[in-house]
Scaffold this motif. Sequence first.
Motif, mmCIF file in Angstrom:
data_model
loop_
_atom_site.group_PDB
_atom_site.id
_atom_site.type_symbol
_atom_site.label_atom_id
_atom_site.label_comp_id
_atom_site.label_asym_id
_atom_site.label_seq_id
_atom_site.Cartn_x
_atom_site.Cartn_y
_atom_site.Cartn_z
ATOM 1 N N ASP A 76 -3.939 -2.150 8.320
ATOM 2 C CA ASP A 76 -3.399 -1.317 7.255
ATOM 3 C C ASP A 76 -1.988 -1.684 6.833
ATOM 4 O O ASP A 76 -1.294 -0.877 6.237
ATOM 5 C CB ASP A 76 -3.452 0.153 7.659
ATOM 6 N N MET A 77 -1.568 -2.901 7.142
ATOM 7 C CA MET A 77 -0.235 -3.321 6.699
ATOM 8 C C MET A 77 -0.258 -3.547 5.189
ATOM 9 O O MET A 77 -1.145 -4.188 4.652
ATOM 10 C CB MET A 77 0.184 -4.603 7.419
ATOM 11 N N ASN A 78 0.757 -3.013 4.528
ATOM 12 C CA ASN A 78 0.789 -3.023 3.071
ATOM 13 C C ASN A 78 0.708 -4.442 2.499
ATOM 14 O O ASN A 78 0.140 -4.653 1.433
ATOM 15 C CB ASN A 78 2.062 -2.322 2.585
ATOM 16 N N ARG A 79 1.254 -5.416 3.229
ATOM 17 C CA ARG A 79 1.247 -6.782 2.726
ATOM 18 C C ARG A 79 -0.194 -7.280 2.531
ATOM 19 O O ARG A 79 -0.534 -7.846 1.502
ATOM 20 C CB ARG A 79 1.967 -7.706 3.711
ATOM 21 N N TYR A 80 -1.010 -7.011 3.526
ATOM 22 C CA TYR A 80 -2.410 -7.425 3.454
ATOM 23 C C TYR A 80 -3.107 -6.680 2.316
ATOM 24 O O TYR A 80 -3.846 -7.271 1.526
ATOM 25 C CB TYR A 80 -3.086 -7.143 4.808
ATOM 26 N N LEU A 81 -2.847 -5.364 2.248
ATOM 27 C CA LEU A 81 -3.507 -4.560 1.219
ATOM 28 C C LEU A 81 -3.110 -5.041 -0.185
ATOM 29 O O LEU A 81 -3.936 -5.129 -1.090
ATOM 30 C CB LEU A 81 -3.148 -3.080 1.406
ATOM 31 N N LYS A 82 -1.815 -5.383 -0.333
ATOM 32 C CA LYS A 82 -1.353 -5.865 -1.636
ATOM 33 C C LYS A 82 -2.021 -7.183 -2.005
ATOM 34 O O LYS A 82 -2.451 -7.384 -3.145
ATOM 35 C CB LYS A 82 0.166 -6.080 -1.589
ATOM 36 N N MET A 83 -2.110 -8.093 -1.036
ATOM 37 C CA MET A 83 -2.721 -9.406 -1.305
ATOM 38 C C MET A 83 -4.182 -9.210 -1.684
ATOM 39 O O MET A 83 -4.714 -9.853 -2.591
ATOM 40 C CB MET A 83 -2.623 -10.295 -0.062
ATOM 41 N N TRP A 84 -4.802 -8.317 -0.959
ATOM 42 C CA TRP A 84 -6.213 -8.006 -1.181
ATOM 43 C C TRP A 84 -6.406 -7.511 -2.612
ATOM 44 O O TRP A 84 -7.245 -7.984 -3.358
ATOM 45 C CB TRP A 84 -6.605 -6.942 -0.142
ATOM 46 N N VAL A 144 -3.240 1.393 -0.652
ATOM 47 C CA VAL A 144 -2.277 0.372 -1.056
ATOM 48 C C VAL A 144 -1.198 0.996 -1.924
ATOM 49 O O VAL A 144 -1.463 1.884 -2.737
ATOM 50 C CB VAL A 144 -2.987 -0.794 -1.785
ATOM 51 N N ARG A 145 0.046 0.578 -1.729
ATOM 52 C CA ARG A 145 1.151 1.045 -2.560
ATOM 53 C C ARG A 145 1.954 -0.169 -2.989
ATOM 54 O O ARG A 145 2.723 -0.732 -2.223
ATOM 55 C CB ARG A 145 2.053 1.994 -1.770
ATOM 56 N N MET A 146 1.764 -0.593 -4.227
ATOM 57 C CA MET A 146 2.423 -1.810 -4.688
ATOM 58 C C MET A 146 3.949 -1.659 -4.706
ATOM 59 O O MET A 146 4.674 -2.653 -4.664
ATOM 60 C CB MET A 146 1.932 -2.176 -6.097
ATOM 61 N N ASP A 147 4.430 -0.428 -4.748
ATOM 62 C CA ASP A 147 5.875 -0.223 -4.849
ATOM 63 C C ASP A 147 6.568 -0.229 -3.494
ATOM 64 O O ASP A 147 7.784 -0.278 -3.419
ATOM 65 C CB ASP A 147 6.147 1.118 -5.555
ATOM 66 N N LEU A 148 5.799 -0.168 -2.422
ATOM 67 C CA LEU A 148 6.425 -0.091 -1.098
ATOM 68 C C LEU A 148 6.511 -1.465 -0.449
ATOM 69 O O LEU A 148 5.757 -2.372 -0.800
ATOM 70 C CB LEU A 148 5.639 0.870 -0.201
ATOM 71 N N PRO A 149 7.430 -1.619 0.509
ATOM 72 C CA PRO A 149 7.613 -2.930 1.153
ATOM 73 C C PRO A 149 6.355 -3.447 1.844
ATOM 74 O O PRO A 149 5.461 -2.685 2.196
ATOM 75 C CB PRO A 149 8.716 -2.671 2.164
ATOM 76 N N ASP A 150 6.330 -4.762 2.021
ATOM 77 C CA ASP A 150 5.194 -5.457 2.617
ATOM 78 C C ASP A 150 4.831 -4.933 3.994
ATOM 79 O O ASP A 150 3.670 -4.876 4.352
ATOM 80 C CB ASP A 150 5.540 -6.943 2.776
ATOM 81 N N GLY A 162 10.904 -6.395 -0.247
ATOM 82 C CA GLY A 162 11.178 -7.331 -1.310
ATOM 83 C C GLY A 162 10.121 -8.410 -1.372
ATOM 84 O O GLY A 162 9.126 -8.372 -0.642
ATOM 85 N N SER A 163 10.361 -9.367 -2.258
ATOM 86 C CA SER A 163 9.417 -10.484 -2.328
ATOM 87 C C SER A 163 10.138 -11.718 -2.819
ATOM 88 O O SER A 163 11.269 -11.665 -3.286
ATOM 89 C CB SER A 163 8.248 -10.120 -3.234
ATOM 90 N N ILE A 164 9.438 -12.843 -2.702
ATOM 91 C CA ILE A 164 10.058 -14.133 -2.984
ATOM 92 C C ILE A 164 9.694 -14.572 -4.399
ATOM 93 O O ILE A 164 8.517 -14.667 -4.722
ATOM 94 C CB ILE A 164 9.556 -15.189 -1.974
#
Lengths: 501, 348, 300
Positions: B265-273, B326-332, C128-130
């Motif tokens: 459930d890490m946001n980074r994975y959810l965002k990429m997904w 997923v929350r695109m506005d929150l950190p990875d 943030g992001s790159i």
Amino acid sequence: MKQEEALRMVNISKYFPGVKALDRVTFTVNQGEVHALVGENGAGKSTLMKILAGALQPDEGEIYLEGEKVFIPTPQSAWERGISIIYQELNLLPDLNVVQNIFLGREHRGRLRVLSYSTMIREAESLLARVGVGIAPQTMVRNLSVAQQQQVEIAKALSLNAKILVMDEPTASLSETEVEKLFGIIRDLKSKGVTIVYISHRLEEVFRIADRVTVLKDGKCIGTYSIGELDRDKLVKLMVGRSFSETFPEKAKETGPMVVEVRNLSVPRILKNVNFSVRAGEIVGFFGLVGSGRTDLAKALFGFYPHYSGEIVVKGKTVKLHSPQRAIAEGVGFAPEDRKSEGLCLGLSVKDNCVMAVLDEMRSTFFLNRRRETGLVQKFVADLRIKTPHFYQRVQNLSGGNQQKVVLAKWLATRPDFLIFDEPTRGIDVGAKQEIYHLMRQLASQGKAILMISSELPEVIGMSDRIYVMHDGAIVREFGWGERVDEERIMYFAAGLHVER
Amino acid sequence: MKRVLVVLCVGLLFWIVLAGVALAQGWVKFLDSDKMLVDTSMYAKTPPWKIGFSNASISNSWRVFFARHVEYEASKHPEIAEFYVTDAQDNPTKQLADVEDLLAKGIDLLIISPATEAALNPAVEKAMEKGVPVVVVDRKVTTDAYVTFVESSNYQMGKIMAEWLAEKLGGKGNIVMLSGIAGAGPAEDRLKGAMDALKNYPGIKVLEQQYCEWSPVLGKQVMATLIQKYPQIDGVWADSALQGSGAIEALQEAGKPIPPVTGEDMNRYLKMWKEMGFEGVAVSFPTWQGQVAVQKAIDILNGIAVPRYVDCPRVIITKENLDKFVRMDLPDEFFMDSRLPEEWLPKR
Amino acid sequence: MLVALFVVAGIVSPIFYRPQNIFNVLQQASALGVVSVGQTLVILSGGIDLSIASIMATSCVFAAALMAGKNSMVIPITLFCLAIGALAGFLNGIITTRRNAPPFIVTLGTALIFQGIRFVYTKGAPFGSIPSWLRFLGRGGIGFVPASVIIFLFLALVMEAILQRSAYGRKIYAVGDNKVAALYSGINVPNIILSVYALSGIFAAFGGLVLAGYLGFGDNWAGKGYELDAIAAVVVGGTSLAGGEGGMGGTVVGVLLITILSNIVLLAGLPYQFQQIVKGLVVAAAVIFYSFVKVSGERR
């Protein structure tokens, strides 16, 4: 009264590469006497005592203790036989206390191998009482004065049941009253039957404390004398009188303008009110015994003691020499005493070492100008006749004489006005010495002012146009142009004998 | 010098013995006794309470979220007069000392998230002996001296991921498995769960299993090489989104369609997904188990019976409910299966 | 040695020669390469820098947070990150020279300080992001050559020129060979030492940016283990840990060697952890090899 013999070292020889440090030396010490061992720097005193301490092995010769032939393969076996040495640089661990130092490595252990500290403290107290000093046994050694540390070393020697106690320059860093106290301790030990071998440069002390004196010179034993047979002049003559065959280049016929003038140069606890001058074209020799401040003077002139007081005038301009960079900029060059650890980057090439002090001048825009670099190196390799297969040879693969020439090249590249040589010929073979001497004289005749520090008297006398003698951080005597000078007279001042009169 | 050597040798021996104990003790017994309720009437106490929380570390974002949940829950209970938090910086020796400190402060209950399994046994045993009840959370200890153990089963997590992947591939295909740190408890448990699940799918072939040290950089580097090595990779099982996200980067750069990749459930994975639209599943390793631990602690001090073992239920995020998490506005590195209110999220 | 490894690599797996694999290897070598350039300078001067990995991660995290995906911020934030690296290096240098402290401990301390700084800043969760420009630096390529490797080789070349051809470079060698003699030759030894640590810090920060571009996001542990890999690469490249001997050419070879080894281990299907064993063996072999070369060189 016929005294018992405590120690006899017979026909001891020791060779180091290229040097015969001891040549069939015989040295006999009687039970319960104070026996002084004297000689110039490098006469072989330390080597002889290191052999006695088991730190070095003789190449020939035998050692007898109380008439019995012994081998002393290690320092431990020397202790076991009752031989203790107190070196000039004391060997205590500053962060342990007195008791821990005395019993270091042979702590008393009670049941279960637990340290029985209280026993050790009691014993340390009684040992210190025997030495006759009141030092609290649990004081950290760091907090003791040099004299007190020395007393702890003596107590430690007593705890080892020392029958023979060797003291190497024990008064070198003691004050007047501390010396008195030490002499008291020595006399007391002597009355308790301890045999003492006393090594010192300070001849006046020898006359005060010793029963007999043995003189070493150039690795040979000159003789053993009872103190009553000698007076000061005779002793100095025995120490330095020699026949030497080295030839030195002709001295300067005339000198140019004043290059360096030093007025009241002082560095706390190191140098005291030093005044001297060096003119263009002359070689000025500085002689002093170990600890006289001769190397410190050189360092001060090269900017290593930024907090000096006094005035240094170079070519008529008062300069502040606060760093080596500053000194170099003012035209001072310094070939230090220890070539290998101070003078050269041994792992780098001849070329790199030659240009090391002038790297910033070798630039054209940002990068180094190779042609200028090689031109410079080529010139010096030819001028100084540096024997190297190519410029890229590592300096560590050169001989001592050639290494010294590389140091010289490094300084000549800076086009200095004033060059300081500290022990320029140490560890160099005779042929190369001649070459270095001639190079120095040549430089002088080209108008450089040269200051040469040396502990070899013949070298000082043979090379110098004028001589300054140092003792205890001060200049005690100047021998001027054409003044009659001989080794005895220099040694007389260097050893501090003039103070007595 | 010699003495220092001796001390070092003894220290080393001590370690070896401890490690040996850790290996020898079976930990499966937790699972046998998980239904058991523990009577806590003896620990009942009238408020105000002093509670100590000995955390292993906050050296990654999961642990930060976990610690926040603990502190958030504690803040909701006025009965807790003092709530002490210590951070052992992943160092078991420091954690032993931390627990000593907490006990010296007179805490009524200890919550501990151990840095390593066996090394903290003496600490919890000492607490229990002094009558201070212990709640173990997230990582286990190997002694029985505690009241309750709160976790979310790593075994189940790995198993569910593998089952999803096998089903998605229709029971047939070549997969690559990317684990965390070799020898680390959670990594090994997740791998074991996955391997057990895959036994039921003989058509799934594991091309290679590699440990990527929970590092995105290593995940990407290892995956990039494996893509060269195997022309056909049908699926990727990654036990965490850390190396998983690195692997997805590599797969994307390889220019081929991205195969199904598992994650958490890490946001980074959810965002990429969400952005890349590959087939994914996220099985959470709930950060709120810290919150549950505090709730159980309060039960204990109230004398309410607690289960010997608590398995916090994981959330399974699929294509269908992805948008809820997923929350695109929150950190990875935010963990989205979170029960923290907005103001308790880590703020810049 | 590198050629031999290329041959061995081919035998282990023909996949090694695929252009895409070579591209991957070069890309993976770049970040390590950039920081190894800095490490070479420090080791040549007789020191060692263990703060590299921490500086890399700090730079990576700051880049993601402050650039926040905006290309317009790439240049100012890059400069900011390099300044942070320089600051870290300066800290290393000032403590090492002023207090005469062992660089091993000093740089380890700096590593911890900067680890603390980035955790305080990110609260444990980087954000943030790159932006795409920086991503191009980390993963883009010109034809079949990764952009990052071009930069690495360029930096190595420039530093090699400075080492061999400039007064500053020669002074680094002199300080590394014998600090006392360098001092006696009028070289400002503390300044030289200070500057190499500062440079190493800048290179480490830049390596962190390359890694950020490669990865695409800020990671609190980006660059973990790079400090030891960089030392290994420098030593394998023939630079003496005692200082004063070696150069960038060897370091480039060392970096490629270490990266290729990791690649081969994976291609051979061995557990990734196996590469640690291989790496250790290669470092040991290199040390033994160079000691022989040195001895036989001395006899000449």
